[in-house]
Design a protein around this motif. Structure first.
Motif, PDB file in Angstrom:
ATOM      1  N   VAL A 173       0.854  -1.182   0.000  1.00 26.53           N
ATOM      2  CA  VAL A 173       0.000   0.000   0.000  1.00 26.53           C
ATOM      3  C   VAL A 173       0.892   1.235   0.000  1.00 26.53           C
ATOM      4  O   VAL A 173       1.839   1.319   0.786  1.00 26.53           O
ATOM      5  CB  VAL A 173      -0.927   0.018   1.230  1.00 26.53           C
ATOM      6  CG1 VAL A 173      -1.826   1.250   1.216  1.00 26.53           C
ATOM      7  CG2 VAL A 173      -1.766  -1.258   1.280  1.00 26.53           C
ATOM      8  N   THR A 174       0.579   2.181  -0.890  1.00 28.88           N
ATOM      9  CA  THR A 174       1.359   3.408  -0.971  1.00 28.88           C
ATOM     10  C   THR A 174       0.448   4.623  -0.855  1.00 28.88           C
ATOM     11  O   THR A 174      -0.748   4.552  -1.132  1.00 28.88           O
ATOM     12  CB  THR A 174       2.123   3.515  -2.314  1.00 28.88           C
ATOM     13  OG1 THR A 174       1.209   3.814  -3.362  1.00 28.88           O
ATOM     14  CG2 THR A 174       2.895   2.241  -2.625  1.00 28.88           C
ATOM     15  N   VAL A 175       1.051   5.709  -0.435  1.00 27.20           N
ATOM     16  CA  VAL A 175       0.450   7.037  -0.580  1.00 27.20           C
ATOM     17  C   VAL A 175       1.379   7.809  -1.495  1.00 27.20           C
ATOM     18  O   VAL A 175       2.563   7.957  -1.195  1.00 27.20           O
ATOM     19  CB  VAL A 175       0.288   7.753   0.776  1.00 27.20           C
ATOM     20  CG1 VAL A 175      -0.088   9.225   0.566  1.00 27.20           C
ATOM     21  CG2 VAL A 175      -0.750   7.043   1.632  1.00 27.20           C
ATOM     22  N   VAL A 176       0.849   8.243  -2.620  1.00 24.54           N
ATOM     23  CA  VAL A 176       1.643   9.041  -3.552  1.00 24.54           C
ATOM     24  C   VAL A 176       1.421  10.505  -3.193  1.00 24.54           C
ATOM     25  O   VAL A 176       0.289  10.990  -3.211  1.00 24.54           O
ATOM     26  CB  VAL A 176       1.256   8.747  -5.008  1.00 24.54           C
ATOM     27  CG1 VAL A 176       2.066   9.617  -5.962  1.00 24.54           C
ATOM     28  CG2 VAL A 176       1.468   7.267  -5.319  1.00 24.54           C
ATOM     29  N   SER A 177       2.505  11.194  -2.837  1.00 18.96           N
ATOM     30  CA  SER A 177       2.403  12.580  -2.386  1.00 18.96           C
ATOM     31  C   SER A 177       2.945  13.529  -3.448  1.00 18.96           C
ATOM     32  O   SER A 177       3.777  13.145  -4.277  1.00 18.96           O
ATOM     33  CB  SER A 177       3.123  12.765  -1.054  1.00 18.96           C
ATOM     34  OG  SER A 177       4.487  12.392  -1.144  1.00 18.96           O
ATOM     35  N   TYR A 178       2.463  14.774  -3.368  1.00 19.33           N
ATOM     36  CA  TYR A 178       2.839  15.800  -4.328  1.00 19.33           C
ATOM     37  C   TYR A 178       2.575  17.154  -3.701  1.00 19.33           C
ATOM     38  O   TYR A 178       1.858  17.273  -2.702  1.00 19.33           O
ATOM     39  CB  TYR A 178       2.059  15.625  -5.641  1.00 19.33           C
ATOM     40  CG  TYR A 178       0.557  15.589  -5.470  1.00 19.33           C
ATOM     41  CD1 TYR A 178      -0.084  14.418  -5.056  1.00 19.33           C
ATOM     42  CD2 TYR A 178      -0.211  16.722  -5.678  1.00 19.33           C
ATOM     43  CE1 TYR A 178      -1.451  14.387  -4.878  1.00 19.33           C
ATOM     44  CE2 TYR A 178      -1.588  16.695  -5.508  1.00 19.33           C
ATOM     45  CZ  TYR A 178      -2.200  15.523  -5.106  1.00 19.33           C
ATOM     46  OH  TYR A 178      -3.559  15.489  -4.917  1.00 19.33           O
ATOM     47  N   ALA A 179       3.164  18.176  -4.266  1.00 26.05           N
ATOM     48  CA  ALA A 179       3.018  19.533  -3.738  1.00 26.05           C
ATOM     49  C   ALA A 179       1.905  20.267  -4.479  1.00 26.05           C
ATOM     50  O   ALA A 179       1.717  20.074  -5.689  1.00 26.05           O
ATOM     51  CB  ALA A 179       4.324  20.290  -3.888  1.00 26.05           C
ATOM     52  N   THR A 180       1.173  21.100  -3.739  1.00 25.14           N
ATOM     53  CA  THR A 180       0.200  22.017  -4.347  1.00 25.14           C
ATOM     54  C   THR A 180       0.456  23.406  -3.773  1.00 25.14           C
ATOM     55  O   THR A 180       1.207  23.556  -2.801  1.00 25.14           O
ATOM     56  CB  THR A 180      -1.250  21.601  -4.037  1.00 25.14           C
ATOM     57  OG1 THR A 180      -1.517  21.841  -2.657  1.00 25.14           O
ATOM     58  CG2 THR A 180      -1.493  20.139  -4.394  1.00 25.14           C
ATOM     59  N   ASP A 181      -0.194  24.404  -4.329  1.00 26.54           N
ATOM     60  CA  ASP A 181      -0.056  25.757  -3.800  1.00 26.54           C
ATOM     61  C   ASP A 181      -0.577  25.863  -2.379  1.00 26.54           C
ATOM     62  O   ASP A 181      -0.144  26.727  -1.623  1.00 26.54           O
ATOM     63  CB  ASP A 181      -0.810  26.756  -4.700  1.00 26.54           C
ATOM     64  CG  ASP A 181      -0.148  26.906  -6.052  1.00 26.54           C
ATOM     65  OD1 ASP A 181       1.052  26.563  -6.176  1.00 26.54           O
ATOM     66  OD2 ASP A 181      -0.834  27.373  -6.992  1.00 26.54           O
ATOM     67  N   SER A 182      -1.491  24.976  -1.991  1.00 25.00           N
ATOM     68  CA  SER A 182      -2.056  25.020  -0.645  1.00 25.00           C
ATOM     69  C   SER A 182      -1.417  23.995   0.297  1.00 25.00           C
ATOM     70  O   SER A 182      -1.913  23.785   1.389  1.00 25.00           O
ATOM     71  CB  SER A 182      -3.574  24.816  -0.707  1.00 25.00           C
ATOM     72  OG  SER A 182      -3.881  23.574  -1.302  1.00 25.00           O
TER      73      SER A 182
END
Length: 167
Positions: free
Chosen positions: A24-33
């Motif tokens: 099981v993974t959580v794929v993370s990424y950046a947003t402006d918030s």
């Protein structure tokens, strides 16, 4: 020419594939918030040279467009992180994610392993997009792995006689 067979229904395919145990993974990424993430179990390594991994993202997922165009981090969850998996899947959860700064993208603070990637290629995968990322950084710790099979979470115990010792 043989007559074309009717494709299986989406429900039949999901039921069949639920028998395939995955991590099981959580794929993370950046947003402006701020940092965001999504739980995904369609993840695999692709190549060692160059170092490539693949995640499969539903086109209707809110994270789809952001993941297709920017760096992302695949956080491989430990057995004690089931609530994080539920949280990032949009299910009720008591988890409060803690974030760490990666070189180019946020990651979870203490996953079992993490793989930071920059976009390499995308491929049409029907109602999903196959995102291949070039690995730019990674890390791991000891611990049991969170797994998913039969539409349920489980865990796999770390073994001191694991595959890394076979070669």
């Amino acid at each position: 020419m043989p007559e074309a067979l009717a494709p299986p229904s989406p429900g039949a395919l999901r039921a069949c594939m639920s028998r395939f145990a995955t991590g099981v993974t959580v794929v993370s990424y950046a947003t402006d918030s701020g940092p965001r993430g999504a739980t995904m179990n369609s993840f695999t390594s692709v190549s060692a040279e160059p170092p490539l991994v693949l995640v499969s993202v539903a086109r209707r997922a809110r994270c789809h467009d952001q993941l297709a165009d920017g760096p992302f981090c695949v956080n491989i969850l430990g057995a004690e992180q089931e609530q994080l998996a539920r949280l990032f899947a949009g299910a009720p959860s008591t988890a409060e994610p803690r974030w760490a700064e990666g070189a180019r993208v946020p990651r979870l603070a203490d996953p079992l392993a993490w793989v930071e990637c920059e976009p390499w290629r995308t491929y049409d995968g029907g109602d999903h997009t196959l995102l291949v990322g070039r690995v730019t950084d990674l890390g791991h710790r000891d611990g049991d792995a969170l797994t998913y099979a039969w539409s349920r979470f489980a865990s796999t115990t770390e073994s001191t006689d694991g595959i890394e010792h076979l070669f």
